[in-house]
Design a protein around this motif. Structure first.
Motif, short mmCIF file in Angstrom:
data_model
loop_
_atom_site.label_atom_id
_atom_site.label_comp_id
_atom_site.label_asym_id
_atom_site.label_seq_id
_atom_site.Cartn_x
_atom_site.Cartn_y
_atom_site.Cartn_z
N LYS A 40 133.69 59.88 -31.71
CA LYS A 40 133.97 61.32 -31.65
C LYS A 40 132.84 62.06 -30.95
O LYS A 40 133.05 63.16 -30.43
CB LYS A 40 134.14 61.87 -33.07
CG LYS A 40 135.30 61.30 -33.84
CD LYS A 40 135.48 61.98 -35.19
CE LYS A 40 134.30 61.80 -36.12
NZ LYS A 40 134.14 60.38 -36.54
N ARG A 41 131.66 61.49 -30.93
CA ARG A 41 130.50 62.17 -30.38
C ARG A 41 130.23 61.83 -28.92
O ARG A 41 129.22 62.26 -28.36
CB ARG A 41 129.28 61.87 -31.26
CG ARG A 41 129.45 62.37 -32.70
CD ARG A 41 128.26 62.08 -33.57
NE ARG A 41 127.09 62.82 -33.14
CZ ARG A 41 125.87 62.66 -33.68
NH1 ARG A 41 125.70 61.81 -34.68
NH2 ARG A 41 124.85 63.35 -33.23
N TYR B 200 139.45 68.60 -35.12
CA TYR B 200 139.18 68.46 -36.54
C TYR B 200 138.83 69.83 -37.11
O TYR B 200 138.18 70.63 -36.42
CB TYR B 200 137.96 67.55 -36.76
CG TYR B 200 138.25 66.08 -36.93
CD1 TYR B 200 139.54 65.58 -37.01
CD2 TYR B 200 137.19 65.17 -37.01
CE1 TYR B 200 139.78 64.24 -37.16
CE2 TYR B 200 137.42 63.82 -37.16
CZ TYR B 200 138.73 63.35 -37.23
OH TYR B 200 138.97 62.02 -37.39
N PRO C 24 136.61 72.45 -39.36
CA PRO C 24 135.15 72.50 -39.51
C PRO C 24 134.63 71.65 -40.67
O PRO C 24 133.58 71.00 -40.54
CB PRO C 24 134.87 73.99 -39.73
CG PRO C 24 135.99 74.69 -39.05
CD PRO C 24 137.19 73.82 -39.24
N ARG D 231 135.87 68.89 -41.93
CA ARG D 231 135.92 67.49 -41.54
C ARG D 231 134.76 67.17 -40.60
O ARG D 231 134.15 66.10 -40.67
CB ARG D 231 137.26 67.18 -40.87
CG ARG D 231 137.42 65.72 -40.42
CD ARG D 231 137.85 64.84 -41.56
NE ARG D 231 137.90 63.44 -41.17
CZ ARG D 231 139.01 62.76 -40.93
NH1 ARG D 231 140.18 63.34 -41.05
NH2 ARG D 231 138.95 61.48 -40.60
N ARG D 232 134.45 68.06 -39.69
CA ARG D 232 133.32 67.85 -38.79
C ARG D 232 132.00 67.77 -39.57
O ARG D 232 131.12 66.96 -39.24
CB ARG D 232 133.24 68.99 -37.76
CG ARG D 232 134.36 68.98 -36.73
CD ARG D 232 134.23 70.17 -35.78
NE ARG D 232 135.30 70.20 -34.82
CZ ARG D 232 135.27 69.60 -33.62
NH1 ARG D 232 134.18 68.93 -33.28
NH2 ARG D 232 136.28 69.67 -32.80
N SER E 249 131.74 64.40 -41.25
CA SER E 249 131.44 63.36 -40.26
C SER E 249 129.98 63.41 -39.84
O SER E 249 129.30 62.38 -39.76
CB SER E 249 132.35 63.53 -39.04
OG SER E 249 132.06 62.56 -38.07
N TRP E 250 129.48 64.61 -39.58
CA TRP E 250 128.07 64.77 -39.19
C TRP E 250 127.14 64.27 -40.28
O TRP E 250 126.19 63.51 -40.02
CB TRP E 250 127.81 66.24 -38.89
CG TRP E 250 126.39 66.55 -38.49
CD1 TRP E 250 125.85 66.48 -37.25
CD2 TRP E 250 125.33 66.96 -39.37
NE1 TRP E 250 124.52 66.83 -37.29
CE2 TRP E 250 124.17 67.14 -38.58
CE3 TRP E 250 125.26 67.21 -40.74
CZ2 TRP E 250 122.96 67.54 -39.12
CZ3 TRP E 250 124.04 67.62 -41.28
CH2 TRP E 250 122.92 67.79 -40.48
N ASP F 224 128.54 57.01 -33.96
CA ASP F 224 129.75 57.16 -34.76
C ASP F 224 130.27 55.78 -35.11
O ASP F 224 130.49 54.95 -34.22
CB ASP F 224 130.81 57.94 -33.97
CG ASP F 224 131.91 58.49 -34.85
OD1 ASP F 224 131.95 58.16 -36.05
OD2 ASP F 224 132.75 59.26 -34.34
#
Length: 278
Positions: free
Chosen positions: A142-143, A151, A153, A155-156, A159-160, A176
């Motif tokens: 994703k990155r 996605y 916010p 969900r982001r 993930s981060w 990722d």
């Protein structure tokens, strides 16, 4: 025809796994649990993409105890193109992946999620990268600067935070680890598959950690497009389970050193693999 598969009796420990002889270019495993009608559409799309790529291939669809009738939606595909495995009870995505990969006859072995969030169209460029750059592993990211990700916010944020945790715990030099599309050189699977223990959500991470330890460090992060099809936020239960699986892997790997003996054996040449890097 669906292949009935006996339930695991190993308590989550890795079986002794010997891959079948490679007779195809690519094997793609599709683990699924109650995906409904989307499964057929996803697999049909995969077949079109792989046919157009000109490689020989097979798709191994593994039902992780589905109860919605979705395995029956795959009727009509030639068994040489779509091989079906069906577990009677839900044992986890990681278990389904291990089972499917262990049956792969491809020179390259990969997997993709069945939910359609990641388009099967990305399989073709992944195969091209494998043939031209010859990496050990290709992972969707994703990155990647060329990725297009839809996605919410929250969900982001999850993930981060998760990827920062992965870097802290395992020092993997990838941005990722959890995007649901990967393609792996057969040598890597042959060496790592017998060591895998994860049965739920952290199988991707376990594979990357152990492969890196065995010297398979040429990992390419490729762009993807992700169109989230579910609600505006990821389930807190799913986040919690992934976190628990990740911490469990860290304890097994870095605290209890449960993989060390098997890893040393393979690094010393006692693992019987013909593809191990030194």
């Amino acid at each position: 025809m669906t292949e009935a598969v006996p339930e695991p009796r190993d308590g989550g420990k890795p079986p002794i796994t010997v891959l079948p002889d490679p007779t195809l270019d690519v094997s793609i495993v599709v683990p699924y649990y109650n995906p409904g009608v989307r499964l057929r559409a996803t697999v049909e799309h995969m077949v079109r993409v792989m046919d157009a790529s000109g490689v020989s291939f097979e798709i191994i669809a593994v039902s992780d105890g589905s109860t919605d009738g979705s395995p029956f939606t795959l009727a009509g595909f030639p068994e040489s193109v779509v091989r079906r495995m069906d577990f009677e009870t839900n044992a986890g995505k990681g278990h389904a992946l291990r089972a499917g990969l262990g049956q792969g006859r491809g020179r390259y072995l990969g997997f993709i999620d069945a939910d359609g969030d990641i388009s099967p169209e990305f399989l073709a460029p992944f195969v091209t990268i494998m043939r031209t750059e010859e990496p050990d592993i290709i992972i969707g990211s994703k990155r990647h600067p060329w990725s297009v990700v839809h996605y919410p916010p929250l969900r982001r944020l999850y993930s981060w935070g998760y990827q920062h945790l992965i870097h802290l715990l395992f020092r993997l030099k990838v941005k990722d680890t959890q995007v649901g599309i990967k393609l792996v050189d057969r040598r890597v699977i042959a060496d790592v598959l017998p060591l895998l223990r994860e049965s739920r959500f952290a199988l991707d991470l376990e594979l990357l950690v152990l492969a890196h330890r065995l010297g398979y460090t040429k990992i390419v992060e490729a762009p993807v497009r992700i169109d989230e099809r579910f609600g505006s936020t990821i389930s807190l239960k799913a986040v919690w389970l992934l976190l628990m699986d990740t911490l469990g892997l860290f304890v097994r790997y870095s605290v209890r050193h449960e993989y060390d003996a098997a890893l040393r054996a393979r690094l010393d040449g006692a693992g019987g693999s013909d593809g191990l890097k030194r």
